[in-house]
Design a protein around this motif. Structure first.
Motif, PDB file in Angstrom:
ATOM      1  N   ILE A 164      20.990 -42.611  -1.629  1.00 29.97           N
ATOM      2  CA  ILE A 164      21.453 -41.300  -1.167  1.00 29.97           C
ATOM      3  C   ILE A 164      20.612 -40.203  -1.815  1.00 29.97           C
ATOM      4  O   ILE A 164      20.243 -39.215  -1.173  1.00 29.97           O
ATOM      5  CB  ILE A 164      22.947 -41.108  -1.498  1.00 29.97           C
ATOM      6  CG1 ILE A 164      23.789 -42.126  -0.719  1.00 29.97           C
ATOM      7  CG2 ILE A 164      23.394 -39.685  -1.171  1.00 29.97           C
ATOM      8  CD1 ILE A 164      25.253 -42.129  -1.101  1.00 29.97           C
ATOM      9  N   GLY A 165      20.297 -40.402  -3.096  1.00 25.20           N
ATOM     10  CA  GLY A 165      19.467 -39.434  -3.801  1.00 25.20           C
ATOM     11  C   GLY A 165      18.088 -39.299  -3.185  1.00 25.20           C
ATOM     12  O   GLY A 165      17.541 -38.199  -3.087  1.00 25.20           O
ATOM     13  N   LEU A 166      17.515 -40.423  -2.748  1.00 24.48           N
ATOM     14  CA  LEU A 166      16.204 -40.376  -2.103  1.00 24.48           C
ATOM     15  C   LEU A 166      16.258 -39.611  -0.789  1.00 24.48           C
ATOM     16  O   LEU A 166      15.333 -38.879  -0.433  1.00 24.48           O
ATOM     17  CB  LEU A 166      15.693 -41.798  -1.860  1.00 24.48           C
ATOM     18  CG  LEU A 166      15.184 -42.562  -3.086  1.00 24.48           C
ATOM     19  CD1 LEU A 166      14.852 -43.999  -2.709  1.00 24.48           C
ATOM     20  CD2 LEU A 166      13.959 -41.882  -3.684  1.00 24.48           C
ATOM     21  N   LEU A 167      17.348 -39.778  -0.060  1.00 20.74           N
ATOM     22  CA  LEU A 167      17.497 -39.068   1.209  1.00 20.74           C
ATOM     23  C   LEU A 167      17.714 -37.573   0.980  1.00 20.74           C
ATOM     24  O   LEU A 167      17.181 -36.743   1.713  1.00 20.74           O
ATOM     25  CB  LEU A 167      18.669 -39.652   2.007  1.00 20.74           C
ATOM     26  CG  LEU A 167      18.488 -41.085   2.517  1.00 20.74           C
ATOM     27  CD1 LEU A 167      19.770 -41.572   3.185  1.00 20.74           C
ATOM     28  CD2 LEU A 167      17.329 -41.164   3.511  1.00 20.74           C
ATOM     29  N   TYR A 168      18.493 -37.259  -0.051  1.00 20.26           N
ATOM     30  CA  TYR A 168      18.763 -35.858  -0.373  1.00 20.26           C
ATOM     31  C   TYR A 168      17.535 -35.218  -1.013  1.00 20.26           C
ATOM     32  O   TYR A 168      17.180 -34.071  -0.722  1.00 20.26           O
ATOM     33  CB  TYR A 168      19.973 -35.791  -1.301  1.00 20.26           C
ATOM     34  CG  TYR A 168      20.512 -34.412  -1.559  1.00 20.26           C
ATOM     35  CD1 TYR A 168      20.416 -33.396  -0.614  1.00 20.26           C
ATOM     36  CD2 TYR A 168      21.139 -34.120  -2.769  1.00 20.26           C
ATOM     37  CE1 TYR A 168      20.926 -32.134  -0.862  1.00 20.26           C
ATOM     38  CE2 TYR A 168      21.653 -32.863  -3.028  1.00 20.26           C
ATOM     39  CZ  TYR A 168      21.537 -31.875  -2.072  1.00 20.26           C
ATOM     40  OH  TYR A 168      22.037 -30.624  -2.332  1.00 20.26           O
ATOM     41  N   GLY A 169      16.875 -35.974  -1.898  1.00 17.77           N
ATOM     42  CA  GLY A 169      15.594 -35.561  -2.463  1.00 17.77           C
ATOM     43  C   GLY A 169      15.621 -34.347  -3.355  1.00 17.77           C
ATOM     44  O   GLY A 169      14.638 -33.602  -3.421  1.00 17.77           O
TER      45      GLY A 169
END
Length: 255
Positions: free
Chosen positions: A14-19
């Motif tokens: 999720i963190g990678l998608l939110y960035g």
């Protein structure tokens, strides 16, 4: 360590998608790449304006708008979009300066040393009065001091780099920054983990100056073969279209 234990296995994805910032806690430096992506796309459209004066006006406008968005919304936009409004000021001004006569000023030796002294003075003053800055968290402080300090620091770096003679180490460093930057925090974490779990050393050992130097040397030692493998066998991972030997051959043919 507690953060990893209490988090969901899906949080890193999720963190990678939110960035954004703290959502990238597995490798926090990745915020730079999401921001750079948005900055590059944004400047692509800004550069279509052609007129440099209009470009400068838009850059200033965006540089003020980004912090205002963060201040009033009090929420981070995906992939550091509001931060890219700040980053584009540096990105765009670099483009504008490179197209002007100002880019040649660093070739005048007398002006270089005077410029370093003056810019260092400005930088130290802005650091003193503006305090700590963290672009990742949109902690910029006073905008006038932030931009003054940032441009002063950039100027010092450019002038110092024009003084340092060409050498193999700095050339390698400049070509492999794209590999070193995202990897160094992971390498530091691995070193810390080995020290704590294998050698039973207290976690605070990595705050020691000697270990900091060893960390840096160790990171370079790991990054060197990693960079070589990526550049020669998987160039697309680091944004290269051809391998190093092929690029060298192309350069020879062009010469």
């Amino acid at each position: 360590m507690l953060q990893y234990a209490e988090s969901s296995p899906f949080d890193p994805f999720i963190g990678l998608l939110y960035g954004v910032g703290e959502s990238l806690y597995v490798n926090s430096v990745l915020w730079f790449f999401t921001c750079l992506f948005c900055t590059t796309i944004l400047f692509y459209w800004v550069s279509k304006l052609k007129d440099r004066r209009v470009i400068l006006f838009v850059l200033i406008l965006l540089g003020l708008l980004g912090p205002l968005i963060h201040h009033h919304m009090n929420v981070r936009l995906p992939w550091n979009l509001e931060l890219s409004f700040v980053a584009i000021v540096f990105y765009g001004l670099g483009y504008v300066v490179s197209k002007s006569e100002a880019s040649r000023l660093s070739s005048f030796s007398k002006l270089r040393y005077l410029g370093i002294v003056v810019l260092c003075g400005i930088l130290l003053l802005t650091v003193k009065f503006n305090g700590r800055v963290n672009m990742n968290k949109m902690q910029l402080g006073n905008l006038a001091l932030f931009y003054s300090g940032a441009f002063s620091g950039i100027g010092v770096s450019i002038l110092l780099s024009s003084i340092v003679p060409r050498n193999i180490f700095f050339e390698w460093l400049s070509r492999n920054t794209i590999v070193i930057f995202p990897l160094h925090m992971l390498i530091f974490s691995a070193f810390t983990g080995i020290g704590v779990t294998v050698f039973r050393i207290d976690y605070s050992f990595n705050e020691n100056l000697m270990f900091s130097v060893l960390y840096t040397i160790g990171a370079f030692a790991v990054c060197y073969p990693t960079s070589y493998i990526l550049s020669n066998h998987f160039p697309w991972i680091v944004g290269q279209r051809t391998t190093l030997p092929m690029r060298a051959l192309q350069n020879e043919q062009n010469e």
